[in-house]
Design a protein around this motif. Structure first.
Motif, PDB file in Angstrom:
ATOM      1  N   LEU A  30       0.835  -1.206   0.000  1.00 12.52           N
ATOM      2  CA  LEU A  30       0.000   0.000   0.000  1.00 12.52           C
ATOM      3  C   LEU A  30       0.870   1.257   0.000  1.00 12.52           C
ATOM      4  O   LEU A  30       0.592   2.215  -0.724  1.00 12.52           O
ATOM      5  N   LEU A  31       1.928   1.256   0.795  1.00 16.57           N
ATOM      6  CA  LEU A  31       2.840   2.402   0.830  1.00 16.57           C
ATOM      7  C   LEU A  31       3.501   2.619  -0.528  1.00 16.57           C
ATOM      8  O   LEU A  31       3.629   3.757  -0.990  1.00 16.57           O
ATOM      9  N   TRP A  32       3.924   1.540  -1.175  1.00  9.25           N
ATOM     10  CA  TRP A  32       4.521   1.669  -2.511  1.00  9.25           C
ATOM     11  C   TRP A  32       3.507   2.230  -3.496  1.00  9.25           C
ATOM     12  O   TRP A  32       3.832   3.093  -4.310  1.00  9.25           O
ATOM     13  N   PHE A  33       2.267   1.729  -3.431  1.00  5.21           N
ATOM     14  CA  PHE A  33       1.226   2.208  -4.337  1.00  5.21           C
ATOM     15  C   PHE A  33       0.978   3.701  -4.140  1.00  5.21           C
ATOM     16  O   PHE A  33       0.980   4.475  -5.096  1.00  5.21           O
ATOM     17  N   LEU A  34       0.750   4.113  -2.901  1.00  2.00           N
ATOM     18  CA  LEU A  34       0.436   5.519  -2.615  1.00  2.00           C
ATOM     19  C   LEU A  34       1.601   6.443  -2.955  1.00  2.00           C
ATOM     20  O   LEU A  34       1.418   7.498  -3.568  1.00  2.00           O
ATOM     21  N   GLN A  35       2.810   6.047  -2.542  1.00  4.70           N
ATOM     22  CA  GLN A  35       3.974   6.886  -2.802  1.00  4.70           C
ATOM     23  C   GLN A  35       4.229   7.016  -4.300  1.00  4.70           C
ATOM     24  O   GLN A  35       4.523   8.112  -4.798  1.00  4.70           O
ATOM     25  N   THR A  36       4.071   5.929  -5.040  1.00  5.77           N
ATOM     26  CA  THR A  36       4.289   5.986  -6.484  1.00  5.77           C
ATOM     27  C   THR A  36       3.192   6.783  -7.165  1.00  5.77           C
ATOM     28  O   THR A  36       3.450   7.506  -8.128  1.00  5.77           O
ATOM     29  N   PHE A  37       1.960   6.700  -6.674  1.00 13.14           N
ATOM     30  CA  PHE A  37       0.874   7.493  -7.235  1.00 13.14           C
ATOM     31  C   PHE A  37       1.168   8.985  -7.092  1.00 13.14           C
ATOM     32  O   PHE A  37       0.972   9.760  -8.028  1.00 13.14           O
ATOM     33  N   VAL A  38       1.658   9.400  -5.947  1.00 15.22           N
ATOM     34  CA  VAL A  38       1.904  10.824  -5.698  1.00 15.22           C
ATOM     35  C   VAL A  38       3.211  11.303  -6.338  1.00 15.22           C
ATOM     36  O   VAL A  38       3.240  12.352  -6.972  1.00 15.22           O
ATOM     37  N   PHE A  39       4.281  10.539  -6.205  1.00 16.95           N
ATOM     38  CA  PHE A  39       5.602  10.991  -6.637  1.00 16.95           C
ATOM     39  C   PHE A  39       6.076  10.383  -7.955  1.00 16.95           C
ATOM     40  O   PHE A  39       7.131  10.752  -8.473  1.00 16.95           O
ATOM     41  N   GLY A  40       5.352   9.425  -8.498  1.00 19.58           N
ATOM     42  CA  GLY A  40       5.677   8.861  -9.801  1.00 19.58           C
ATOM     43  C   GLY A  40       7.016   8.159  -9.844  1.00 19.58           C
ATOM     44  O   GLY A  40       7.352   7.361  -8.978  1.00 19.58           O
ATOM     45  N   ILE A  41       7.795   8.485 -10.854  1.00 21.22           N
ATOM     46  CA  ILE A  41       9.060   7.806 -11.107  1.00 21.22           C
ATOM     47  C   ILE A  41      10.072   8.036  -9.985  1.00 21.22           C
ATOM     48  O   ILE A  41      10.978   7.218  -9.797  1.00 21.22           O
ATOM     49  N   ALA A  42       9.916   9.102  -9.221  1.00 22.62           N
ATOM     50  CA  ALA A  42      10.819   9.340  -8.083  1.00 22.62           C
ATOM     51  C   ALA A  42      10.716   8.192  -7.080  1.00 22.62           C
ATOM     52  O   ALA A  42      11.691   7.847  -6.415  1.00 22.62           O
ATOM     53  N   SER A  43       9.546   7.593  -6.970  1.00 21.11           N
ATOM     54  CA  SER A  43       9.351   6.444  -6.096  1.00 21.11           C
ATOM     55  C   SER A  43       9.591   5.134  -6.842  1.00 21.11           C
ATOM     56  O   SER A  43      10.257   4.234  -6.338  1.00 21.11           O
ATOM     57  N   LEU A  44       9.032   5.036  -8.025  1.00 16.25           N
ATOM     58  CA  LEU A  44       9.105   3.790  -8.779  1.00 16.25           C
ATOM     59  C   LEU A  44      10.543   3.381  -9.075  1.00 16.25           C
ATOM     60  O   LEU A  44      10.868   2.194  -9.073  1.00 16.25           O
ATOM     61  N   SER A  45      11.421   4.336  -9.298  1.00 17.56           N
ATOM     62  CA  SER A  45      12.816   4.010  -9.609  1.00 17.56           C
ATOM     63  C   SER A  45      13.494   3.283  -8.449  1.00 17.56           C
ATOM     64  O   SER A  45      14.351   2.425  -8.669  1.00 17.56           O
ATOM     65  N   ILE A  46      13.104   3.590  -7.226  1.00 11.69           N
ATOM     66  CA  ILE A  46      13.673   2.906  -6.058  1.00 11.69           C
ATOM     67  C   ILE A  46      13.223   1.451  -6.039  1.00 11.69           C
ATOM     68  O   ILE A  46      14.013   0.542  -5.778  1.00 11.69           O
ATOM     69  N   LEU A  47      11.960   1.229  -6.323  1.00  9.29           N
ATOM     70  CA  LEU A  47      11.438  -0.135  -6.351  1.00  9.29           C
ATOM     71  C   LEU A  47      12.036  -0.927  -7.510  1.00  9.29           C
ATOM     72  O   LEU A  47      12.345  -2.102  -7.361  1.00  9.29           O
ATOM     73  N   ILE A  48      12.214  -0.299  -8.646  1.00 11.84           N
ATOM     74  CA  ILE A  48      12.819  -0.975  -9.799  1.00 11.84           C
ATOM     75  C   ILE A  48      14.251  -1.407  -9.475  1.00 11.84           C
ATOM     76  O   ILE A  48      14.681  -2.504  -9.821  1.00 11.84           O
ATOM     77  N   ALA A  49      14.985  -0.557  -8.774  1.00 13.15           N
ATOM     78  CA  ALA A  49      16.388  -0.847  -8.450  1.00 13.15           C
ATOM     79  C   ALA A  49      16.542  -1.889  -7.347  1.00 13.15           C
ATOM     80  O   ALA A  49      17.621  -2.462  -7.190  1.00 13.15           O
ATOM     81  N   TYR A  50      15.494  -2.153  -6.594  1.00 12.20           N
ATOM     82  CA  TYR A  50      15.563  -3.095  -5.476  1.00 12.20           C
ATOM     83  C   TYR A  50      15.832  -4.516  -5.967  1.00 12.20           C
ATOM     84  O   TYR A  50      15.155  -5.018  -6.851  1.00 12.20           O
ATOM     85  N   ARG A  51      16.847  -5.135  -5.404  1.00 12.35           N
ATOM     86  CA  ARG A  51      17.190  -6.523  -5.722  1.00 12.35           C
ATOM     87  C   ARG A  51      17.054  -7.351  -4.444  1.00 12.35           C
ATOM     88  O   ARG A  51      17.922  -7.306  -3.578  1.00 12.35           O
TER      89      ARG A  51
END
Length: 129
Positions: free
Chosen positions: A101-122
């Motif tokens: 839920l936090l990832w969804f909300l943060q990515t909805f508000v901040f877009g790629i600024a949030s999504l890039s962190i999740l993409i980089a997560y290994r």
């Protein structure tokens, strides 16, 4: 920041990181400025903003429909990014509902600024014996 909690299988079911402040601030300011230009164009001090004000005034006067559609397109893109964040959470083994839920909300508000962190997560995977 919230630390990752590892389960027995090695996945990180509660992994969450806050978005970096500068890109997040830029996203909020840009979307806010676009909202002002679309819904309250009379409230923008165009003369005080230099080239940005001149360009915005031109767009408001001559291409308001384009601005309006661009505003809603930007939010549609944010919705798409937030939904993609949910897919990434599943793919990367993030099973905790609160973290998702936090990832969804943060990515909805901040877009790629949030999504890039999740993409980089290994996530760390333990070897099966």
């Amino acid at each position: 920041m919230v630390a990752a909690k590892l389960d027995v299988a090695g996945a990180a079911p509660a992994y969450f990181r806050r978005a970096r402040p500068l890109p997040s601030l830029f996203t909020v300011l840009a979307l806010g400025y676009l909202a002002l230009a679309v819904f309250w164009p009379h409230s923008i001090p165009y003369q005080s903003l230099g080239p940005l004000g001149f360009f915005t005034k031109y767009l408001v006067d001559h291409h308001h429909t384009l601005l309006h559609r661009g505003y809603w397109l930007a939010w549609l893109i944010h919705v798409g990014e937030a939904l993609y964040a949910m897919v990434l959470c599943k793919y990367k083994g993030i099973t905790n509902v609160r973290a998702r839920l936090l990832w969804f909300l943060q990515t909805f508000v901040f877009g790629i600024a949030s999504l890039s962190i999740l993409i980089a997560y290994r996530p760390k995977r333990h070897k099966q014996t």
